[in-house]
Design an enzyme around this catalytic site. Structure first.
Site, PDB file in Angstrom:
ATOM      1  CB  CYS A   1      -5.816   5.515   2.174  1.00 53.28           C
ATOM      2  SG  CYS A   1      -4.568   6.194   1.089  1.00 53.28           S
TER       3      CYS A   1
ATOM      4  CB  CYS B   1       1.006   1.335   1.720  1.00 52.33           C
ATOM      5  SG  CYS B   1      -0.056   1.243   0.257  1.00 52.33           S
TER       6      CYS B   1
HETATM    7  N1  DGL Z   1      -3.529   2.087   0.106  1.00 53.93           N
HETATM    8  C1  DGL Z   1      -3.052   3.426   0.173  1.00 53.93           C
HETATM    9  C2  DGL Z   1      -2.148   3.666   1.376  1.00 53.93           C
HETATM   10  O1  DGL Z   1      -2.390   3.076   2.404  1.00 53.93           O
HETATM   11  C3  DGL Z   1      -2.670   4.083  -1.126  1.00 53.93           C
HETATM   12  C4  DGL Z   1      -1.784   3.354  -2.066  1.00 53.93           C
HETATM   13  C5  DGL Z   1      -1.689   4.106  -3.379  1.00 53.93           C
HETATM   14  O2  DGL Z   1      -2.748   4.255  -4.023  1.00 53.93           O
HETATM   15  O3  DGL Z   1      -0.590   4.557  -3.725  1.00 53.93           O
HETATM   16  O4  DGL Z   1      -1.259   4.446   1.359  1.00 53.93           O
END
Ligand code: DGL
Length: 245
Positions: A70, A177
């Site tokens: 993440c 993301c």
């Molecule tokens: N998948 C996550 C990222 O890489 C978080 C996305 C989210 O929950 O806003 O930032």
């Protein structure tokens, strides 16, 4: 080594899939914190508190390494987590700005508002010396999460977002993301541009820092909103089925 892969939901599954495809072995804990998704809409204080609690639970389940699959959690709190859980190996995820900047002088970075607001992201950009568009992608993770694995609505939204970047200014697209990793093939095809995704780099880091893995490929699931459990069980089964063939 027992590793946990953590995200607000479906984004980190992309990393888990790539890891298991590459190693075809090893048990991972997949921690889908859907109860707090999307992370990109939380405050830094709340996200840090949530991640502290999640890491404590993963450590209790025996994780010796935690992959923050993440970008948002990495940008906001990986340093705090490393300090607090000194006995755990942390691997973070960052937008692949460096390889993209080496290939193209204009980049369009797709990331959550919280990632874009972090000093860690600003430092990454400052080192790259390229021109960067950062369109508002705040709607996107929620759509991916809502319909996963169906990407129809999220693809439509990605198309709307990227179509608003001025003509000739798109350059290479950087996936900042992990939720958007699922959209990379669509973006590449629809806009005919190069797409840079940090997921491969994260997988290489995991293999380098955490191997050897033992046992057959397996996913132990933690899903913080019980309403999402069945969806994640199906996704995990599909990943394991795909790699055993
Ligand atoms: N998948 C996550 C990222 O890489 C978080 C996305 C989210 O929950 O806003 O930032």
């Amino acid at each position: 080594m027992k590793i946990a892969i953590a995200d607000s939901g479906a984004g980190g599954l992309f990393v888990a899939k790539k890891l298991l495809e590459r190693t075809r072995a090893g048990k991972i804990i997949y921690f889908a914190d859907t109860a707090h998704s999307p992370y990109g809409s939380l405050s830094e204080r709340v996200l840090t508190r949530v991640m502290r609690r999640n890491c404590a639970e993963m450590a209790e389940r025996g994780a010796q390494a935690i992959v923050l699959a993440c970008n948002t959690a990495t940008a906001v709190c990986i340093d705090d987590l490393r300090r607090e859980f000194g006995h755990i190996v942390f691997i973070g995820t960052e937008p692949a700005i460096r390889p993209a900047a080496a290939a193209c002088c204009t980049l369009t970075v797709m990331a959550t508002p919280l990632t874009l607001a972090q000093p860690r992201f600003a430092a990454l950009l400052a080192r790259s010396g390229v021109r960067v568009n950062a369109p508002d992608c705040s709607s996107l993770a929620r759509l991916v999460e809502r319909d996963f694995p169906d990407m129809t609505a999220a693809e439509r939204e990605a198309e709307r977002i990227l179509s608003r970047v001025p003509r000739g200014e798109l350059g290479a697209v950087v996936i900042g993301c992990t939720h958007y990793s699922w959209l990379a093939p669509f973006i590449k095809k629809r806009f005919g541009c190069s797409v840079f995704d940090g997921a491969d780099g994260v997988v290489s880091n995991i293999v380098r820092k955490c191997a050897p893995f033992c046992g057959a490929a397996d996913i132990e699931l933690v899903v913080t909103d019980p309403a999402d459990r069945a969806k994640y069980e199906r996704a995990a089964a599909r990943i394991l089925d795909g790699i055993s063939r």
